[in-house]
Scaffold this motif. Structure first.
Motif, PDB file in Angstrom:
ATOM      1  N   VAL A 163     -13.543 -27.728 -17.860  1.00 58.61           N
ATOM      2  CA  VAL A 163     -14.562 -26.718 -18.130  1.00 58.61           C
ATOM      3  C   VAL A 163     -15.402 -26.469 -16.881  1.00 58.61           C
ATOM      4  O   VAL A 163     -15.783 -25.334 -16.589  1.00 58.61           O
ATOM      5  N   MET A 164     -15.683 -27.531 -16.129  1.00 66.09           N
ATOM      6  CA  MET A 164     -16.565 -27.412 -14.977  1.00 66.09           C
ATOM      7  C   MET A 164     -15.975 -26.533 -13.890  1.00 66.09           C
ATOM      8  O   MET A 164     -16.689 -25.731 -13.267  1.00 66.09           O
ATOM      9  N   ARG A 165     -14.670 -26.638 -13.636  1.00 67.68           N
ATOM     10  CA  ARG A 165     -14.075 -25.881 -12.537  1.00 67.68           C
ATOM     11  C   ARG A 165     -14.132 -24.365 -12.774  1.00 67.68           C
ATOM     12  O   ARG A 165     -14.592 -23.625 -11.908  1.00 67.68           O
ATOM     13  N   PRO A 166     -13.684 -23.846 -13.932  1.00 66.16           N
ATOM     14  CA  PRO A 166     -13.839 -22.389 -14.138  1.00 66.16           C
ATOM     15  C   PRO A 166     -15.292 -21.954 -14.202  1.00 66.16           C
ATOM     16  O   PRO A 166     -15.617 -20.833 -13.794  1.00 66.16           O
ATOM     17  N   ALA A 167     -16.183 -22.827 -14.693  1.00 66.00           N
ATOM     18  CA  ALA A 167     -17.605 -22.463 -14.721  1.00 66.00           C
ATOM     19  C   ALA A 167     -18.151 -22.345 -13.301  1.00 66.00           C
ATOM     20  O   ALA A 167     -18.917 -21.415 -12.994  1.00 66.00           O
ATOM     21  N   LEU A 168     -17.766 -23.265 -12.420  1.00 68.89           N
ATOM     22  CA  LEU A 168     -18.203 -23.188 -11.029  1.00 68.89           C
ATOM     23  C   LEU A 168     -17.714 -21.897 -10.371  1.00 68.89           C
ATOM     24  O   LEU A 168     -18.460 -21.231  -9.638  1.00 68.89           O
ATOM     25  N   ALA A 169     -16.453 -21.547 -10.631  1.00 69.02           N
ATOM     26  CA  ALA A 169     -15.914 -20.311 -10.062  1.00 69.02           C
ATOM     27  C   ALA A 169     -16.667 -19.091 -10.582  1.00 69.02           C
ATOM     28  O   ALA A 169     -16.952 -18.154  -9.833  1.00 69.02           O
ATOM     29  N   ALA A 170     -17.008 -19.098 -11.872  1.00 67.52           N
ATOM     30  CA  ALA A 170     -17.737 -17.961 -12.446  1.00 67.52           C
ATOM     31  C   ALA A 170     -19.161 -17.886 -11.901  1.00 67.52           C
ATOM     32  O   ALA A 170     -19.658 -16.798 -11.580  1.00 67.52           O
ATOM     33  N   PHE A 171     -19.831 -19.027 -11.771  1.00 65.39           N
ATOM     34  CA  PHE A 171     -21.193 -19.022 -11.235  1.00 65.39           C
ATOM     35  C   PHE A 171     -21.210 -18.559  -9.782  1.00 65.39           C
ATOM     36  O   PHE A 171     -22.191 -17.967  -9.324  1.00 65.39           O
ATOM     37  N   GLY A 172     -20.139 -18.838  -9.052  1.00 65.41           N
ATOM     38  CA  GLY A 172     -20.075 -18.397  -7.672  1.00 65.41           C
ATOM     39  C   GLY A 172     -19.947 -16.899  -7.532  1.00 65.41           C
ATOM     40  O   GLY A 172     -20.207 -16.349  -6.453  1.00 65.41           O
ATOM     41  N   GLN A 173     -19.536 -16.208  -8.604  1.00 61.69           N
ATOM     42  CA  GLN A 173     -19.390 -14.754  -8.566  1.00 61.69           C
ATOM     43  C   GLN A 173     -20.618 -14.014  -9.094  1.00 61.69           C
ATOM     44  O   GLN A 173     -20.648 -12.784  -9.068  1.00 61.69           O
ATOM     45  N   VAL A 174     -21.600 -14.755  -9.574  1.00 58.01           N
ATOM     46  CA  VAL A 174     -22.822 -14.104 -10.056  1.00 58.01           C
ATOM     47  C   VAL A 174     -23.584 -13.543  -8.865  1.00 58.01           C
ATOM     48  O   VAL A 174     -23.832 -14.242  -7.871  1.00 58.01           O
ATOM     49  N   SER A 175     -23.966 -12.301  -8.953  1.00 57.29           N
ATOM     50  CA  SER A 175     -24.666 -11.639  -7.846  1.00 57.29           C
ATOM     51  C   SER A 175     -26.074 -12.217  -7.688  1.00 57.29           C
ATOM     52  O   SER A 175     -26.849 -12.274  -8.647  1.00 57.29           O
ATOM     53  N   SER A 176     -26.379 -12.647  -6.467  1.00 54.68           N
ATOM     54  CA  SER A 176     -27.732 -13.149  -6.202  1.00 54.68           C
ATOM     55  C   SER A 176     -28.766 -12.041  -6.330  1.00 54.68           C
ATOM     56  O   SER A 176     -29.935 -12.302  -6.649  1.00 54.68           O
ATOM     57  N   ALA A 177     -28.346 -10.785  -6.090  1.00 53.83           N
ATOM     58  CA  ALA A 177     -29.279  -9.664  -6.223  1.00 53.83           C
ATOM     59  C   ALA A 177     -29.766  -9.526  -7.659  1.00 53.83           C
ATOM     60  O   ALA A 177     -30.950  -9.232  -7.897  1.00 53.83           O
ATOM     61  N   GLN A 178     -28.854  -9.735  -8.641  1.00 48.56           N
ATOM     62  CA  GLN A 178     -29.264  -9.646 -10.038  1.00 48.56           C
ATOM     63  C   GLN A 178     -30.315 -10.707 -10.373  1.00 48.56           C
ATOM     64  O   GLN A 178     -31.302 -10.428 -11.062  1.00 48.56           O
ATOM     65  N   MET A 179     -30.106 -11.927  -9.898  1.00 44.18           N
ATOM     66  CA  MET A 179     -31.066 -12.994 -10.176  1.00 44.18           C
ATOM     67  C   MET A 179     -32.397 -12.727  -9.483  1.00 44.18           C
ATOM     68  O   MET A 179     -33.473 -12.986 -10.047  1.00 44.18           O
ATOM     69  N   GLU A 180     -32.363 -12.181  -8.265  1.00 48.45           N
ATOM     70  CA  GLU A 180     -33.604 -11.881  -7.553  1.00 48.45           C
ATOM     71  C   GLU A 180     -34.376 -10.760  -8.241  1.00 48.45           C
ATOM     72  O   GLU A 180     -35.611 -10.812  -8.344  1.00 48.45           O
ATOM     73  N   VAL A 181     -33.653  -9.743  -8.730  1.00 45.48           N
ATOM     74  CA  VAL A 181     -34.318  -8.656  -9.434  1.00 45.48           C
ATOM     75  C   VAL A 181     -34.953  -9.164 -10.723  1.00 45.48           C
ATOM     76  O   VAL A 181     -36.102  -8.815 -11.063  1.00 45.48           O
ATOM     77  N   ALA A 182     -34.216 -10.004 -11.468  1.00 41.62           N
ATOM     78  CA  ALA A 182     -34.767 -10.552 -12.707  1.00 41.62           C
ATOM     79  C   ALA A 182     -35.998 -11.401 -12.430  1.00 41.62           C
ATOM     80  O   ALA A 182     -36.995 -11.333 -13.157  1.00 41.62           O
ATOM     81  N   ALA A 183     -35.949 -12.197 -11.370  1.00 41.68           N
ATOM     82  CA  ALA A 183     -37.104 -13.033 -11.029  1.00 41.68           C
ATOM     83  C   ALA A 183     -38.284 -12.183 -10.581  1.00 41.68           C
ATOM     84  O   ALA A 183     -39.440 -12.486 -10.896  1.00 41.68           O
ATOM     85  N   SER A 184     -38.008 -11.102  -9.838  1.00 42.14           N
ATOM     86  CA  SER A 184     -39.096 -10.236  -9.368  1.00 42.14           C
ATOM     87  C   SER A 184     -39.771  -9.498 -10.524  1.00 42.14           C
ATOM     88  O   SER A 184     -40.932  -9.104 -10.415  1.00 42.14           O
ATOM     89  N   LEU A 185     -39.043  -9.322 -11.622  1.00 42.86           N
ATOM     90  CA  LEU A 185     -39.611  -8.660 -12.797  1.00 42.86           C
ATOM     91  C   LEU A 185     -40.365  -9.635 -13.695  1.00 42.86           C
ATOM     92  O   LEU A 185     -40.819  -9.263 -14.782  1.00 42.86           O
ATOM     93  N   GLY A 186     -40.466 -10.877 -13.271  1.00 45.77           N
ATOM     94  CA  GLY A 186     -41.250 -11.852 -14.012  1.00 45.77           C
ATOM     95  C   GLY A 186     -40.457 -12.743 -14.931  1.00 45.77           C
ATOM     96  O   GLY A 186     -41.053 -13.510 -15.712  1.00 45.77           O
ATOM     97  N   ALA A 187     -39.119 -12.679 -14.891  1.00 51.63           N
ATOM     98  CA  ALA A 187     -38.305 -13.531 -15.765  1.00 51.63           C
ATOM     99  C   ALA A 187     -38.353 -14.978 -15.279  1.00 51.63           C
ATOM    100  O   ALA A 187     -38.195 -15.244 -14.078  1.00 51.63           O
ATOM    101  N   LYS A 188     -38.568 -15.882 -16.186  1.00 49.33           N
ATOM    102  CA  LYS A 188     -38.584 -17.301 -15.848  1.00 49.33           C
ATOM    103  C   LYS A 188     -37.156 -17.806 -15.661  1.00 49.33           C
ATOM    104  O   LYS A 188     -36.195 -17.155 -16.087  1.00 49.33           O
ATOM    105  N   PRO A 189     -36.986 -18.977 -15.009  1.00 45.66           N
ATOM    106  CA  PRO A 189     -35.626 -19.480 -14.759  1.00 45.66           C
ATOM    107  C   PRO A 189     -34.780 -19.616 -16.022  1.00 45.66           C
ATOM    108  O   PRO A 189     -33.578 -19.316 -16.007  1.00 45.66           O
ATOM    109  N   GLY A 190     -35.398 -20.030 -17.120  1.00 49.38           N
ATOM    110  CA  GLY A 190     -34.637 -20.155 -18.358  1.00 49.38           C
ATOM    111  C   GLY A 190     -34.124 -18.817 -18.857  1.00 49.38           C
ATOM    112  O   GLY A 190     -32.992 -18.717 -19.347  1.00 49.38           O
ATOM    113  N   ARG A 191     -34.944 -17.791 -18.731  1.00 48.27           N
ATOM    114  CA  ARG A 191     -34.511 -16.464 -19.169  1.00 48.27           C
ATOM    115  C   ARG A 191     -33.437 -15.905 -18.251  1.00 48.27           C
ATOM    116  O   ARG A 191     -32.500 -15.235 -18.697  1.00 48.27           O
ATOM    117  N   VAL A 192     -33.561 -16.148 -16.937  1.00 45.04           N
ATOM    118  CA  VAL A 192     -32.518 -15.726 -15.998  1.00 45.04           C
ATOM    119  C   VAL A 192     -31.198 -16.408 -16.339  1.00 45.04           C
ATOM    120  O   VAL A 192     -30.128 -15.783 -16.299  1.00 45.04           O
TER     121      VAL A 192
END
Length: 284
Positions: A163-192
């Motif tokens: 389970v860990m290996r495909p999850a690592l591959a999927a997390f590596g494809q998550v766009s950092s821009a999406q996480m930065e935009v969510a954080a800039s809009l006030g989303a907490k780490p749990g919500r992100v």
């Protein structure tokens, strides 16, 4: 330009038409597959339809499927597989999140150490648990080890990397821009995590869970080596019927049922895997 495009698309078609005998190259592997897999499987199915007295019919099937022993083994097999899958999904997702998003020294080394478990046979995990939790082990928790919970812990330890290996591959494809935009809009780490990261990795987690459940349902080495009391799974029941009591018709019936379960899970795994690949292509 349109003419060039049509010519480019027509060229592969003409090449395929000029190679009508290319399908013959598939014949040798198909014959090998039928000889080493199809033929034994047909023999198992035919043996399941023949009783010890030589009568052909469904009497053995009715006897096995109606027995309490089979129902108990099927229930324990499914319960252990579901428990191991749930534990692997939780632990594998947590480890993948830590390695992917929490920078710390030795993260890559930890990932490689977890990967080494994939190279081990499953009975080595059971042997290691015996030295740790066995009656004469370091912790001396023998009663825990030889129970369904001991088998469950061993399977979670062994199958978490699947389970860990495909999850690592999927997390590596998550766009950092999406996480930065969510954080800039006030989303907490749990919500992100809930609304950005996990939805992107859901197909990979689902395929890893299906693969883990497929392997856990067919696990034999851990259950046999630990010898947990009153824990009989379908693979163990096949072993007992075929090797211990020499009741080959009943062993073949149970084996066919186990194969059907495995094929259903494998089909689900392939569908989820293909769906995840198509989603990745669409996003690209």
């Amino acid at each position: 330009m349109t003419g060039l495009a049509l010519a480019a698309t027509a060229a592969p078609a003409r090449r395929r038409e000029k190679q009508p005998g290319r399908g013959w190259f598939l014949l040798p592997p198909v014959l090998v597959l039928l000889g080493f897999f199809g033929y034994p499987l047909v023999l198992v199915v035919l043996q399941s339809l023949e009783s010890k007295t030589g009568e052909v019919g469904l009497s053995v099937w009715l006897e096995v499927l109606g027995s309490a022993e089979f129902r108990d083994a099927a229930w324990k097999t499914v319960a252990l597989a579901l428990g191991a899958t749930a534990g692997c999904v939780v632990l594998g997702t947590f480890l993948a999140l830590v390695i992917a998003f929490v920078p710390f020294p030795g993260a890559r080394t930890l990932s490689r150490l977890v990967d080494t478990v994939l190279a081990f046979p499953s009975f080595l995990i059971a042997l290691a648990f015996t030295f740790i939790y066995g009656s004469a082990g370091i912790l001396g928790a023998g009663g825990f080890l030889y129970s369904p919970f001991g088998i469950l812990l061993a399977e979670i330890t062994f199958y978490t990397p699947f389970v860990m290996r495909p999850a690592l591959a999927a997390f590596g494809q998550v766009s950092s821009a999406q996480m930065e935009v969510a954080a800039s809009l006030g989303a907490k780490p749990g919500r992100v995590l809930r609304q950005v990261i996990l939805p992107e990795a859901l197909p990979s987690l689902a395929s890893g869970a299906c693969l883990t459940m497929l392997l856990a349902m067919n696990e034999f080495g851990i259950v046999l080596f630990l010898g947990a009391k009153d824990v009989t799974t379908l693979p163990m029941l096949v072993y007992g019927k075929g090797i211990v009591t020499f009741d080959f018709p009943q062993a073949c019936v149970i084996a066919v049922v186990n194969v059907v379960f495995s094929l259903v899970l494998y089909g689900t795994y392939r569908r989820l895997t293909n769906g995840g690949r198509r989603a990745a292509v669409d996003q690209a």
